[in-house]
Design a protein around this motif. Sequence first.
Motif, mmCIF file in Angstrom:
data_model
loop_
_atom_site.group_PDB
_atom_site.id
_atom_site.type_symbol
_atom_site.label_atom_id
_atom_site.label_comp_id
_atom_site.label_asym_id
_atom_site.label_seq_id
_atom_site.Cartn_x
_atom_site.Cartn_y
_atom_site.Cartn_z
ATOM 1 N N ARG A 170 0.849 -1.209 0.000
ATOM 2 C CA ARG A 170 0.000 0.000 0.000
ATOM 3 C C ARG A 170 0.882 1.256 0.000
ATOM 4 O O ARG A 170 0.631 2.192 -0.753
ATOM 5 C CB ARG A 170 -0.935 -0.005 1.215
ATOM 6 N N THR A 219 1.003 4.257 -2.624
ATOM 7 C CA THR A 219 0.696 5.657 -2.282
ATOM 8 C C THR A 219 1.903 6.563 -2.551
ATOM 9 O O THR A 219 1.738 7.751 -2.826
ATOM 10 C CB THR A 219 0.217 5.811 -0.820
ATOM 11 N N VAL A 249 1.456 7.560 -6.009
ATOM 12 C CA VAL A 249 0.375 8.553 -6.069
ATOM 13 C C VAL A 249 0.907 9.921 -5.623
ATOM 14 O O VAL A 249 0.585 10.955 -6.232
ATOM 15 C CB VAL A 249 -0.827 8.121 -5.180
ATOM 16 N N LYS A 277 0.706 13.239 -7.894
ATOM 17 C CA LYS A 277 -0.020 14.432 -7.443
ATOM 18 C C LYS A 277 0.918 15.643 -7.385
ATOM 19 O O LYS A 277 0.549 16.742 -7.772
ATOM 20 C CB LYS A 277 -0.687 14.172 -6.089
ATOM 21 N N PRO A 279 -1.540 17.284 -1.263
ATOM 22 C CA PRO A 279 -1.181 15.979 -0.681
ATOM 23 C C PRO A 279 -2.392 15.211 -0.139
ATOM 24 O O PRO A 279 -2.447 13.988 -0.227
ATOM 25 C CB PRO A 279 -0.231 16.349 0.466
ATOM 26 N N ALA A 280 -3.360 15.928 0.421
ATOM 27 C CA ALA A 280 -4.538 15.263 1.009
ATOM 28 C C ALA A 280 -5.767 15.484 0.140
ATOM 29 O O ALA A 280 -5.896 16.515 -0.525
ATOM 30 C CB ALA A 280 -4.798 15.814 2.410
ATOM 31 N N ASP A 281 -6.670 14.488 0.151
ATOM 32 C CA ASP A 281 -7.928 14.597 -0.576
ATOM 33 C C ASP A 281 -9.044 14.203 0.396
ATOM 34 O O ASP A 281 -9.466 13.039 0.448
ATOM 35 C CB ASP A 281 -7.894 13.660 -1.802
ATOM 36 N N ARG A 328 -12.144 12.200 -0.845
ATOM 37 C CA ARG A 328 -11.917 10.758 -1.069
ATOM 38 C C ARG A 328 -11.807 10.027 0.278
ATOM 39 O O ARG A 328 -12.345 8.942 0.442
ATOM 40 C CB ARG A 328 -10.646 10.533 -1.897
ATOM 41 N N GLN A 381 -13.770 6.753 1.568
ATOM 42 C CA GLN A 381 -13.071 5.531 2.000
ATOM 43 C C GLN A 381 -13.530 5.111 3.397
ATOM 44 O O GLN A 381 -13.732 3.928 3.666
ATOM 45 C CB GLN A 381 -11.552 5.768 2.028
ATOM 46 N N VAL A 412 -3.626 6.829 6.717
ATOM 47 C CA VAL A 412 -3.765 7.940 5.763
ATOM 48 C C VAL A 412 -2.964 9.158 6.239
ATOM 49 O O VAL A 412 -2.325 9.842 5.427
ATOM 50 C CB VAL A 412 -5.257 8.282 5.529
ATOM 51 N N VAL A 427 0.480 8.608 5.191
ATOM 52 C CA VAL A 427 0.590 8.791 3.728
ATOM 53 C C VAL A 427 0.653 10.283 3.392
ATOM 54 O O VAL A 427 1.481 10.713 2.574
ATOM 55 C CB VAL A 427 -0.610 8.124 3.001
ATOM 56 N N ILE A 428 -0.197 11.071 4.042
ATOM 57 C CA ILE A 428 -0.221 12.514 3.744
ATOM 58 C C ILE A 428 1.119 13.154 4.119
ATOM 59 O O ILE A 428 1.650 13.992 3.375
ATOM 60 C CB ILE A 428 -1.412 13.197 4.464
ATOM 61 N N HIS A 450 3.359 12.435 1.356
ATOM 62 C CA HIS A 450 3.034 13.239 0.169
ATOM 63 C C HIS A 450 3.535 14.678 0.317
ATOM 64 O O HIS A 450 3.977 15.292 -0.657
ATOM 65 C CB HIS A 450 1.521 13.229 -0.089
HETATM 66 C C1 LIG Z 1 -3.455 8.148 -1.743
HETATM 67 C C2 LIG Z 1 -3.960 9.383 -1.860
HETATM 68 O O1 LIG Z 1 -3.571 10.443 -1.037
HETATM 69 C C3 LIG Z 1 -4.085 10.635 0.286
HETATM 70 C C4 LIG Z 1 -4.054 9.360 1.021
HETATM 71 C C5 LIG Z 1 -5.103 8.486 0.930
HETATM 72 C C6 LIG Z 1 -4.946 7.047 1.316
HETATM 73 O O2 LIG Z 1 -3.902 6.702 1.904
HETATM 74 O O3 LIG Z 1 -5.842 6.241 1.011
HETATM 75 C C7 LIG Z 1 -6.342 8.938 0.435
HETATM 76 C C8 LIG Z 1 -6.536 10.224 0.050
HETATM 77 C C9 LIG Z 1 -5.479 11.258 0.167
HETATM 78 O O4 LIG Z 1 -5.741 12.098 1.275
HETATM 79 C C10 LIG Z 1 -4.913 9.721 -2.916
HETATM 80 O O5 LIG Z 1 -5.186 10.909 -3.134
HETATM 81 O O6 LIG Z 1 -5.426 8.786 -3.565
#
Ligand SMILES: C=C(O[C@@H]1C=C(C(=O)O)C=C[C@H]1O)C(=O)O
Length: 117
Positions: free
Chosen positions: A39, A43, A46, A50, A57-59, A62, A66, A92, A95-96, A99
Amino acid sequence: MSPHDRPLREPADIPAELAQARRTIDNIDAALVHLLAERFACTKRVGVLKAEKNLPPADPEREARQITRLRGLADDSGLDPVFAEKFLRFIVDEVIRHHEAIAVEVRGDEANSGETK
Ligand SMILES: C=C(O[C@@H]1C=C(C(=O)O)C=C[C@H]1O)C(=O)O
């Protein structure tokens, strides 16, 4: 296969059923680590895409979808949805952070190559 893939050795004197359950737990933990590694590799890609497209960096939109989906899956499979949401949030958020770091790196690379967007 890494030597860490094998379940931990349990003392010989513990009940067989407990030892079997712990082997299963060790296998599941190994799978979780492999899944998280996959994962995070995905990411990371991704994050690069982005950053290159100047997307944030953040969405949050979405993420909200999720969370709704995972809470439903958790409910259906007997996992506490509150825990499922906390677990996803924890991942998440990490991940951010990645990013944000990738965006700084990509911006630096662009500045150095004289590229404009
Ligand atoms: C992975 C992404 O970036 C960020 C991390 C996410 C995740 O870990 O699932 C979902 C949304 C975003 O805040 C994405 O935009 O898809």
